[in-house]
Write an enzyme that holds these catalytic residues in place. Structure first.
Site, PDB file in Angstrom:
ATOM      1  N   LYS A 288       0.841  -1.211   0.000  1.00 30.41           N
ATOM      2  CA  LYS A 288       0.000   0.000   0.000  1.00 30.41           C
ATOM      3  C   LYS A 288       0.878   1.264   0.000  1.00 30.41           C
ATOM      4  O   LYS A 288       0.666   2.167  -0.805  1.00 30.41           O
ATOM      5  CB  LYS A 288      -0.917  -0.039   1.232  1.00 30.41           C
ATOM      6  CG  LYS A 288      -1.828   1.165   1.379  1.00 30.41           C
ATOM      7  CD  LYS A 288      -3.028   0.843   2.237  1.00 30.41           C
ATOM      8  CE  LYS A 288      -2.746   0.944   3.727  1.00 30.41           C
ATOM      9  NZ  LYS A 288      -2.543   2.308   4.215  1.00 30.41           N
ATOM     10  N   SER A 289       1.860   1.324   0.893  1.00 30.74           N
ATOM     11  CA  SER A 289       2.707   2.526   0.985  1.00 30.74           C
ATOM     12  C   SER A 289       3.437   2.780  -0.334  1.00 30.74           C
ATOM     13  O   SER A 289       3.558   3.921  -0.789  1.00 30.74           O
ATOM     14  CB  SER A 289       3.763   2.356   2.075  1.00 30.74           C
ATOM     15  OG  SER A 289       3.161   2.350   3.331  1.00 30.74           O
TER      16      SER A 289
ATOM     17  N   GLY B 123      -4.753   8.350   5.394  1.00 35.18           N
ATOM     18  CA  GLY B 123      -3.846   9.317   6.014  1.00 35.18           C
ATOM     19  C   GLY B 123      -2.637   9.576   5.130  1.00 35.18           C
ATOM     20  O   GLY B 123      -2.136  10.706   5.054  1.00 35.18           O
TER      21      GLY B 123
ATOM     22  N   ARG C 109      -8.173  12.449  12.540  1.00 32.73           N
ATOM     23  CA  ARG C 109      -6.748  12.131  12.717  1.00 32.73           C
ATOM     24  C   ARG C 109      -5.899  13.412  12.704  1.00 32.73           C
ATOM     25  O   ARG C 109      -6.188  14.346  11.969  1.00 32.73           O
ATOM     26  CB  ARG C 109      -6.304  11.143  11.626  1.00 32.73           C
ATOM     27  CG  ARG C 109      -7.065   9.825  11.795  1.00 32.73           C
ATOM     28  CD  ARG C 109      -6.620   8.777  10.852  1.00 32.73           C
ATOM     29  NE  ARG C 109      -5.234   8.399  11.098  1.00 32.73           N
ATOM     30  CZ  ARG C 109      -4.542   7.616  10.282  1.00 32.73           C
ATOM     31  NH1 ARG C 109      -5.104   7.145   9.186  1.00 32.73           N
ATOM     32  NH2 ARG C 109      -3.302   7.297  10.567  1.00 32.73           N
TER      33      ARG C 109
ATOM     34  N   SER D   7       7.513   9.297  12.033  1.00 34.75           N
ATOM     35  CA  SER D   7       6.375   9.117  11.128  1.00 34.75           C
ATOM     36  C   SER D   7       6.844   9.230   9.688  1.00 34.75           C
ATOM     37  O   SER D   7       7.360  10.262   9.265  1.00 34.75           O
ATOM     38  CB  SER D   7       5.298  10.174  11.415  1.00 34.75           C
ATOM     39  OG  SER D   7       4.423  10.263  10.303  1.00 34.75           O
TER      40      SER D   7
ATOM     41  N   GLN E 111       4.908   9.260   7.191  1.00 36.81           N
ATOM     42  CA  GLN E 111       4.004  10.164   6.465  1.00 36.81           C
ATOM     43  C   GLN E 111       4.473  11.606   6.603  1.00 36.81           C
ATOM     44  O   GLN E 111       4.495  12.358   5.629  1.00 36.81           O
ATOM     45  CB  GLN E 111       2.573  10.009   6.991  1.00 36.81           C
ATOM     46  CG  GLN E 111       1.992   8.639   6.661  1.00 36.81           C
ATOM     47  CD  GLN E 111       0.596   8.439   7.194  1.00 36.81           C
ATOM     48  OE1 GLN E 111       0.106   9.229   7.995  1.00 36.81           O
ATOM     49  NE2 GLN E 111      -0.048   7.373   6.750  1.00 36.81           N
TER      50      GLN E 111
ATOM     51  N   ASP F  65       2.077  -0.839  11.971  1.00 33.79           N
ATOM     52  CA  ASP F  65       0.756  -1.301  11.507  1.00 33.79           C
ATOM     53  C   ASP F  65       0.436  -2.722  11.967  1.00 33.79           C
ATOM     54  O   ASP F  65      -0.639  -3.243  11.658  1.00 33.79           O
ATOM     55  CB  ASP F  65       0.688  -1.232   9.975  1.00 33.79           C
ATOM     56  CG  ASP F  65       0.651   0.210   9.489  1.00 33.79           C
ATOM     57  OD1 ASP F  65       0.277   1.104  10.279  1.00 33.79           O
ATOM     58  OD2 ASP F  65       0.996   0.443   8.319  1.00 33.79           O
TER      59      ASP F  65
HETATM   60  C1  S3P Z   1       2.514   4.948   6.212  1.00 32.85           C
HETATM   61  C2  S3P Z   1       3.131   5.266   7.388  1.00 32.85           C
HETATM   62  C3  S3P Z   1       2.633   4.849   8.710  1.00 32.85           C
HETATM   63  C4  S3P Z   1       1.605   3.741   8.612  1.00 32.85           C
HETATM   64  C5  S3P Z   1       0.611   3.958   7.516  1.00 32.85           C
HETATM   65  C6  S3P Z   1       1.295   4.134   6.163  1.00 32.85           C
HETATM   66  C7  S3P Z   1       3.107   5.447   4.956  1.00 32.85           C
HETATM   67  O1  S3P Z   1       2.050   5.956   9.365  1.00 32.85           O
HETATM   68  O2  S3P Z   1       0.937   3.569   9.836  1.00 32.85           O
HETATM   69  O3  S3P Z   1      -0.277   2.851   7.428  1.00 32.85           O
HETATM   70  O4  S3P Z   1       2.702   4.993   3.873  1.00 32.85           O
HETATM   71  O5  S3P Z   1       3.983   6.316   5.022  1.00 32.85           O
HETATM   72  P1  S3P Z   1       2.949   7.000  10.213  1.00 32.85           P
HETATM   73  O6  S3P Z   1       4.079   7.350   9.347  1.00 32.85           O
HETATM   74  O7  S3P Z   1       2.070   8.178  10.468  1.00 32.85           O
HETATM   75  O8  S3P Z   1       3.318   6.258  11.457  1.00 32.85           O
END
Ligand code: S3P
Length: 429
Positions: free
Chosen positions: A22-23, A94, A122, A167, A169, A316
């Site tokens: 997914k990422s 997110g 969030r 994080s 993200q 996750d």
């Molecule tokens: C993700 C980062 C994680 C993860 C999310 C996907 C990403 O969140 O929990 O499912 O794709 O960068 P955080 O970076 O906020 O911990």
């Protein structure tokens, strides 16, 4: 169908490919939308979250064809996006919202980002605060903390930003914003979070330097199209790894799974618990390590203590780790995990509430929980809390529970793993 009934499984056998990561799917769409030319994304995850990212870039004028096996993205460069005519709906994602905030902050037009009820609760201050330091003009609900976000693109300035939380993200959002500056933006992480952006963005032409926990990007580079192959998602494979370790007669092989060390903390924890897991056929695909994972239910598991340092590389995987803990001897304690409270649901309270219904002895802490095993799981009527990972973790628990378990809100699995129940059925046939 939003509810499912699951009976205790007599076995768990077979070989399968998990869904694509997914990422990495999100990043492939974002980076190729910002690149000049045509990129082909192979093995893209056609699940609700990455599809939200595709929809967002289409609304900003990027041509994206996702009808066949591959997704073909025709990008117009980092300054080629157009002002969207409507509010951008990021759905439950997110990653879409936070990474887009970084891109939009440097694009000279007006845009609004919103999402579903879960996403609108969030925290977004974690990206808004540093982006505003870079000169961004962003306003958000509840004193700039929660979505919707209204962004007016501006010329951004590079910053040096020590992140208060690990994080990926936030890190990725700031690296993308850094593309729109003239100079070097440096982000320092408190602990290493997933590094897919640092691996993939340079392949599109970005100048990124990584030194320990510091990641820097040099602004101003134009990105060039390239093809990406998305490996299998370790976070999806994780449900079946724990399934194989907790269901009595089991033997499974999961093929082509991404084993990037910033993602596979669960493997280390399961090994600490006594699990035997074989990693075979290790190779590299599009700059990411990939392998086949083999596991079966041999020796029993023992309880483990999880501390803050363990968290980022398995952020996750907590819902499914909780299921492993119910079948381990002793009390497993998870602390330093307050981030779990701000995921798709409050994963600490969601798991405590649902596991208690199955007869598990569990205690809730502000920053984690404890679970005492080995529990004799009882079938019950459970709630996913509209959280895909809770739905899948409870489904795996149901396979070792006495009687029938009824789980509500299971359509949430479409966020990351549309074929989840088909694979469960195949392995238990
Ligand atoms: C993700 C980062 C994680 C993860 C999310 C996907 C990403 O969140 O929990 O499912 O794709 O960068 P955080 O970076 O906020 O911990």
């Amino acid at each position: 169908m939003d509810r499912i009934e699951i009976k205790k499984a007599s076995h768990f056998h077979g070989e399968f490919y998990p869904t694509p990561d997914k990422s990495i799917s999100h990043r492939a769409v974002i980076f190729s939308s910002l690149a000049q030319g045509k990129s082909v994304i192979r093995n893209f995850l056609r699940a609700d979250d990455p599809l939200s990212t595709i929809k967002a870039f289409r609304e900003m004028g990027v041509e994206i064809d996702d009808k066949g096996m591959d997704v073909i993205v025709c990008g117009n460069g980092i300054h080629g996006l157009k002002e969207p005519h409507n509010v951008i709906d990021c759905g439950n994602s997110g990653t879409t919202m936070r990474l887009l905030a970084g891109v939009l902050a440097g694009n000279h037009f007006f845009s609004v980002l919103t999402g579903d009820r879960s996403l609108r609760s969030r925290p977004m201050g974690r990206v808004i605060t540093p982006l505003v330091q870079m000169g961004a003009d962003i306003a958000a609900r509840a004193d700039n903390k929660y979505p919707p976000l209204a962004v007016k693109g501006r010329q951004l300035q590079p910053i040096r930003y020590p992140m208060p939380i690990a994080s990926a993200q936030v890190k990725s959002s700031l690296l993308l914003a850094g593309l729109y500056t003239e100079g070097s933006t440096e982000i320092i992480e408190p602990a290493k979070s997933r590094d897919h952006t640092e691996r993939m963005l340079p392949a599109f032409g970005a100048k990124i330097t990584v030194e320990g926990l510091s990641v820097s990007i040099q602004g101003g580079a134009e990105l060039q199209a390239r093809d990406v192959y998305v490996p299998g998602d370790f976070s999806s494979a994780a449900f079946f790894i724990v399934g194989a370790l907790t269901i009595e007669d089991s033997d499974i092989t999961i093929k082509d799974v991404g084993i990037n060390p910033t993602r596979t903390g669960l493997l280390n924890v399961l090994k600490r618990m006594g699990a035997e897991i074989r990693i075979e056929n290790v190779r590299e695909l599009s700059g990411e390590p990939v392998a086949d994972i083999h596991c079966s239910n041999g020796v029993g598991l023992n309880a483990v203590t999880i501390t803050k340092e363990d968290i980022p590389s398995m952020i996750d995987e907590f819902p499914i780790l909780c299921i492993a803990a119910t079948q381990a001897r002793g009390t497993t304690t998870i602390r330093g995990a307050e981030e779990l409270r701000v995921k798709e649901s409050d994963r600490i309270s969601s798991m405590v509430k649902e596991l208690r219904k199955m007869g598990v002895e569990t205690e809730e802490f502000p920053d984690g929980l404890s679970i005492t095993g080995r529990a004799d799981l009882q079938g019950a009527v459970l709630e996913s809390h509209e959280d895909h990972r809770i739905a899948m973790a409870l489904s795996i628990a149901a396979l070792s529970a006495e009687g029938v378990t009824e789980i509500h809100g299971v359509s949430s699995v479409n966020i990351s793993f549309p074929g989840f129940f088909d694979i469960v059925r195949r392995l238990t046939l």
